[in-house]
Design a protein around this motif. Structure first.
Motif, PDB file in Angstrom:
ATOM      1  N   THR A 170       0.837  -1.206   0.000  1.00 46.50           N
ATOM      2  CA  THR A 170       0.000   0.000   0.000  1.00 46.50           C
ATOM      3  C   THR A 170       0.868   1.251   0.000  1.00 46.50           C
ATOM      4  O   THR A 170       0.609   2.211  -0.743  1.00 46.50           O
ATOM      5  CB  THR A 170      -0.931   0.003   1.224  1.00 46.50           C
ATOM      6  N   ALA A 171       1.918   1.243   0.828  1.00 50.48           N
ATOM      7  CA  ALA A 171       2.792   2.413   0.926  1.00 50.48           C
ATOM      8  C   ALA A 171       3.532   2.673  -0.380  1.00 50.48           C
ATOM      9  O   ALA A 171       3.672   3.822  -0.817  1.00 50.48           O
ATOM     10  CB  ALA A 171       3.787   2.221   2.067  1.00 50.48           C
ATOM     11  N   LEU A 172       4.017   1.614  -1.018  1.00 50.80           N
ATOM     12  CA  LEU A 172       4.776   1.795  -2.251  1.00 50.80           C
ATOM     13  C   LEU A 172       3.891   2.195  -3.427  1.00 50.80           C
ATOM     14  O   LEU A 172       4.354   2.833  -4.377  1.00 50.80           O
ATOM     15  CB  LEU A 172       5.544   0.513  -2.594  1.00 50.80           C
ATOM     16  N   ASN A 173       2.626   1.839  -3.353  1.00 47.95           N
ATOM     17  CA  ASN A 173       1.691   2.240  -4.412  1.00 47.95           C
ATOM     18  C   ASN A 173       1.558   3.755  -4.501  1.00 47.95           C
ATOM     19  O   ASN A 173       1.266   4.300  -5.563  1.00 47.95           O
ATOM     20  CB  ASN A 173       0.315   1.603  -4.185  1.00 47.95           C
ATOM     21  N   THR A 174       1.734   4.407  -3.360  1.00 47.47           N
ATOM     22  CA  THR A 174       1.736   5.874  -3.324  1.00 47.47           C
ATOM     23  C   THR A 174       2.994   6.308  -2.579  1.00 47.47           C
ATOM     24  O   THR A 174       2.920   6.893  -1.496  1.00 47.47           O
ATOM     25  CB  THR A 174       0.475   6.418  -2.622  1.00 47.47           C
ATOM     26  N   GLY A 228      10.018   3.825  -7.904  1.00 47.18           N
ATOM     27  CA  GLY A 228      11.373   4.314  -8.127  1.00 47.18           C
ATOM     28  C   GLY A 228      12.393   3.706  -7.185  1.00 47.18           C
ATOM     29  O   GLY A 228      13.550   4.126  -7.156  1.00 47.18           O
ATOM     30  N   ALA A 229      11.988   2.718  -6.398  1.00 45.92           N
ATOM     31  CA  ALA A 229      12.918   2.063  -5.467  1.00 45.92           C
ATOM     32  C   ALA A 229      13.998   1.317  -6.239  1.00 45.92           C
ATOM     33  O   ALA A 229      13.729   0.714  -7.283  1.00 45.92           O
ATOM     34  CB  ALA A 229      12.156   1.107  -4.564  1.00 45.92           C
ATOM     35  N   HIS A 230      15.225   1.367  -5.711  1.00 44.60           N
ATOM     36  CA  HIS A 230      16.336   0.689  -6.373  1.00 44.60           C
ATOM     37  C   HIS A 230      17.234  -0.072  -5.410  1.00 44.60           C
ATOM     38  O   HIS A 230      18.080  -0.854  -5.840  1.00 44.60           O
ATOM     39  CB  HIS A 230      17.175   1.694  -7.154  1.00 44.60           C
ATOM     40  N   SER A 231      17.073   0.152  -4.101  1.00 46.67           N
ATOM     41  CA  SER A 231      17.943  -0.512  -3.122  1.00 46.67           C
ATOM     42  C   SER A 231      17.114  -1.004  -1.947  1.00 46.67           C
ATOM     43  O   SER A 231      16.148  -0.352  -1.534  1.00 46.67           O
ATOM     44  CB  SER A 231      19.028   0.440  -2.619  1.00 46.67           C
ATOM     45  N   LEU A 232      17.538  -2.147  -1.400  1.00 48.79           N
ATOM     46  CA  LEU A 232      16.822  -2.784  -0.299  1.00 48.79           C
ATOM     47  C   LEU A 232      17.838  -3.243   0.740  1.00 48.79           C
ATOM     48  O   LEU A 232      18.733  -4.032   0.433  1.00 48.79           O
ATOM     49  CB  LEU A 232      16.024  -3.965  -0.842  1.00 48.79           C
ATOM     50  N   LEU A 233      17.699  -2.732   1.958  1.00 50.03           N
ATOM     51  CA  LEU A 233      18.646  -3.032   3.032  1.00 50.03           C
ATOM     52  C   LEU A 233      17.920  -3.685   4.193  1.00 50.03           C
ATOM     53  O   LEU A 233      16.789  -3.298   4.527  1.00 50.03           O
ATOM     54  CB  LEU A 233      19.333  -1.763   3.542  1.00 50.03           C
ATOM     55  N   LEU A 234      18.582  -4.642   4.822  1.00 48.84           N
ATOM     56  CA  LEU A 234      18.063  -5.274   6.033  1.00 48.84           C
ATOM     57  C   LEU A 234      19.110  -5.144   7.124  1.00 48.84           C
ATOM     58  O   LEU A 234      20.219  -5.671   7.004  1.00 48.84           O
ATOM     59  CB  LEU A 234      17.734  -6.745   5.784  1.00 48.84           C
ATOM     60  N   GLN A 235      18.763  -4.428   8.181  1.00 45.35           N
ATOM     61  CA  GLN A 235      19.688  -4.154   9.278  1.00 45.35           C
ATOM     62  C   GLN A 235      19.258  -4.913  10.524  1.00 45.35           C
ATOM     63  O   GLN A 235      18.093  -4.875  10.910  1.00 45.35           O
ATOM     64  CB  GLN A 235      19.726  -2.648   9.580  1.00 45.35           C
ATOM     65  N   GLN A 236      20.223  -5.596  11.161  1.00 42.90           N
ATOM     66  CA  GLN A 236      19.960  -6.324  12.401  1.00 42.90           C
ATOM     67  C   GLN A 236      20.504  -5.501  13.567  1.00 42.90           C
ATOM     68  O   GLN A 236      21.656  -5.648  13.981  1.00 42.90           O
ATOM     69  CB  GLN A 236      20.592  -7.718  12.333  1.00 42.90           C
TER      70      GLN A 236
END
Length: 316
Positions: A19-23, A87-95
């Motif tokens: 939902t968030a990425l749709n807008t 327009g997202a291009h990067s995905l990070l997962l932080q522990q």
């Protein structure tokens, strides 16, 4: 108490993010705030939209199966039309619960810095290298308030970190801002942030000192029309809120101009707004409580007194 991150909980997270990425927001925003304890099983999860970069953080340990399921969800998200159109291009997962808060780049080329904007102002973030990016998103309304209050004023920014309040104050027409923080590297990033906004650095002072050994240096630039106090809840060897906050408050009357304002903040979940109001009454009775600033709606909390506290006081 943190509940297991069940498939049903992950389905809720997936729906929120779709939902968030749709807008997708035009500016940097938190997309999901599990730490407000509104969604069982997701209490340890936050997701931030950094204008093309999606930063997912885990604040408490999860099982290997849960971690793998979360990673699978995120990678599947990156294949959706909503992701591509955002327009997202990067995905990070932080522990965040592990030493050094390691960050995994699930998608995109690793980069140390990333410039974002909020309320028309620009900030440089650290990605994948430090526990915090350099801008606390829950203080969005606080920065806007400071910008609106700063015209022609002399401003003191205590525990300045990367000088977000200073950037907001100068954008609002402050005459001068004095930033104090023990971490010289954070203040150096503060200079970067001011440069990103084409600010005149001659109006900004950076003091890389321990506040409790530097009252003389702070007083030299006063009196101040606006003082911001935004300390860490607990920083080993430098600040313990319950012990050290009163030491700051009792200095305020001598540092403030007549009718001067104070923005006193706390992000300690165990300490409600009543503590700051009571402590101010004891240590600086000439300051009167005015209001508590609202927190942004993207930070819902089932216990509002545990969320960020940003309280306004006025001298006289």
């Amino acid at each position: 108490m943190t509940m297991p991150m069940t498939p049903a909980a992950l389905a809720i997270l997936q729906q929120h993010l779709m939902t968030a990425l749709n807008t997708a927001p035009q500016e940097t925003r938190r997309l999901f705030h599990g730490r407000g304890r509104c969604w069982p099983g997701l209490e340890q999860v936050t997701v931030d939209w950094l204008q093309g970069v999606l930063l997912v953080a885990l604040f408490k340990p999860v099982s290997d199966d849960e971690l793998q399921a979360l990673q699978a969800l995120l990678l599947a998200l990156s294949q959706t039309t909503a992701w591509q159109q955002s327009g997202a291009h990067s995905l990070l997962l932080q522990q965040r619960y592990l030493p050094e808060s390691p960050t995994q780049w699930l998608l995109g080329e690793p980069m140390e810095h990333w410039d974002i904007h909020e309320h028309g102002l620009h900030y440089r973030l650290d990605l994948g290298r430090k526990q915090n990016t350099g801008l606390f998103l829950d203080m969005r309304y606080g920065r806007q308030w400071v910008q609106a209050q700063s015209a022609g004023k002399r401003v003191l920014n205590l525990f300045a970190y990367t000088c977000g309040f200073s950037v907001a104050a100068l954008a609002g027409g402050a005459q001068q801002v004095v930033n104090l923080d023990m971490a010289k590297a954070a203040l150096s990033r503060g200079r970067d942030n001011h440069r990103l906004n084409q600010h005149e650095l001659s109006q900004v002072v950076f003091l890389g000192h321990d506040l409790f050994k530097s009252w003389g240096k702070v007083a030299k630039y006063g009196p101040y029309d606006l003082i911001i106090i935004d300390p860490p809840s607990f920083q080993r060897g430098s600040f313990v809120l319950s012990k050290d906050y009163p030491k700051v408050l009792r200095r305020l009357p001598d540092l403030l101009s007549d009718n001067g304002l104070v923005l006193a903040c706390s992000n300690e979940p165990e300490i409600g707004p009543g503590y700051l109001i009571q402590a101010m009454g004891q240590e600086a009775p000439s300051l009167q409580f005015s209001e508590r600033l609202s927190n942004p709606p993207e930070f819902p909390d089932s216990q509002p007194d545990s969320a960020l506290k940003a309280l306004v006081f006025r001298q006289g």
